[in-house]
Motif scaffolding. Structure first.
Motif: not given
Ligand code: FE2
Length: 387
Positions: A206, A208, A219, A295, A347
């Protein structure tokens, strides 16, 4: 680029100065454009910033007279103001305004910062740097940052397994991006987590924080402890997946790059949401972002007739992201760190057994503009040291 040829002659026409190059090429420059970009110290500061207001230039400005000097300089006296501009042939050549010249400059710009798409074959030659080296050597730092720019991903080894070191790495090239998770965040199993990242569950690949606008573009995750069984890290090049999806189905690509979806993060203290496309395109129509996080994506707001086609595209993309042929996989050991371009490389991790050992990572966000700026400056410095 250097001027390939001197100027043969200049011709004043209504609205434009026309430059005839000795190689036969002809370039047209609107007078307003030339006046706006006059290199004189009263027009542009030595720091490169413009001193005049473009809106204050007479839109009908024209040359009162012009003169070609030695084929290498063009002098213009303006008719609507008492001002003289002197342009070098080099500047005029570098700013030719034909569609072909503009396209050529764009190609050169892109070649300067090459992007290389990858799949699982990158496992054979991971882009890796060494913390000790990049913290003392401009050349090593330049090479590591160039890998981040090229692959959207790089590993860094031998980062001391101490709290806060992930921020120290960011300080080598830019600035920490603070969010509601703090300046940095701990990734380990916690009770009542506000995010599934803080559990031992596996996480499919996904990006972030797609619910944030702007989304953090980098990230970093640093491993301080790694004795749990499982918890392998996975990274996937979203741009490669998108390129393959586009080849497989231009229609699916079109749906995912034009249909707005909403991502949201909410709890008692926060309500953060963003509505945008899953595939982002830049002003040239090229892919410049992927926003994929199953999510936090909300129920799709797609009309009933088009919902099945959108689901087909979304599921196809998700299945490709979950296809091991795109996976670069590795087990993070204590002192390992990796960085991803968070709008390109996704990631994830496999589930781990938190009862049989510890897995403790610290993460932080930063932004790509700072990294690219540092890379640009370092390249100039490293090249100047070589010559
Ligand atoms: Fe993540």
């Amino acid at each position: 680029m250097s001027a390939q040829t001197p100027i043969e002659k200049i011709v004043e026409t209504p609205g434009n100065l026309v430059v005839h190059w000795e190689n036969g090429e002809i370039s047209k420059y609107p007078y307003l454009y030339l006046r706006d970009n006059c290199p004189s110290p009263s027009t542009i500061h030595s720091n490169g910033q413009k001193l005049i207001e473009t809106s204050c230039i007479n839109a009908a400005i024209s040359a009162q007279n012009s003169e070609l000097r030695n084929g290498t300089e063009v002098l213009i006296n303006w008719d609507t103001e008492d001002h003289t501009s002197l342009f070098s042939a080099q500047w005029l050549f570098d700013h030719r305004l034909s569609k072909a010249a503009i396209a050529e400059r764009r190609q050169q710009h892109m070649a300067h910062e090459p992007v290389e798409l990858w799949n699982a074959t990158l496992n054979q030659h991971l882009p890796v740097g060494d913390y000790g080296a990049i913290s003392v050597s401009d050349e090593a730092l330049c090479s590591w940052l160039a890998n981040v720019s090229r692959y959207g991903f790089a590993v860094l080894r031998n980062v001391p397994a101490e709290l806060g070191m992930v921020s120290k790495v960011v300080e080598l090239f830019g600035y920490v991006r603070e969010t509601n998770y703090g300046k940095l965040f701990d990734v380990k199993t916690t009770v009542n987590p506000n995010n599934l990242a803080f559990t031992s569950l596996g996480l499919s690949a996904h990006t972030d924080n797609p619910y944030r606008n702007p989304t953090p573009t980098l990230q970093l995750l640093h491993c301080l402890q790694s004795s749990a069984v499982g918890g392998n890290s996975v990274v996937v090049d979203g741009f490669k997946v998108i390129a393959d999806l586009k080849a497989y189905s231009p229609q699916m690509f079109r749906l995912l790059s034009t249909t707005p979806v909403t991502f949201r993060f909410e709890n008692q203290d926060q309500w953060i949401e963003r509505t945008d496309t899953i595939i982002g395109l830049d002003v040239f129509g090229e892919v410049n972002a992927i926003r994929f996080n199953n999510r936090s994506v909300q129920a799709f707001e797609v009309d009933e007739d088009n919902m099945p086609a959108f689901y087909a595209a979304y599921q196809q993309l998700a299945k490709m992201i979950d296809d091991e042929r795109y996976f670069v996989q590795f087990k993070m050991e204590a002192t390992d760190l990796f960085i991803v371009d968070n709008e390109r490389v996704m990631h994830g991790r496999s589930a781990y057994d938190g009862s049989a050992g510890e897995r403790f990572l610290q993460g932080t966000y930063a932004d790509r503009d700072g990294l690219l700026s540092k890379l640009c400056v370092l390249k100039r410095k490293v090249i100047s040291q070589l010559v």
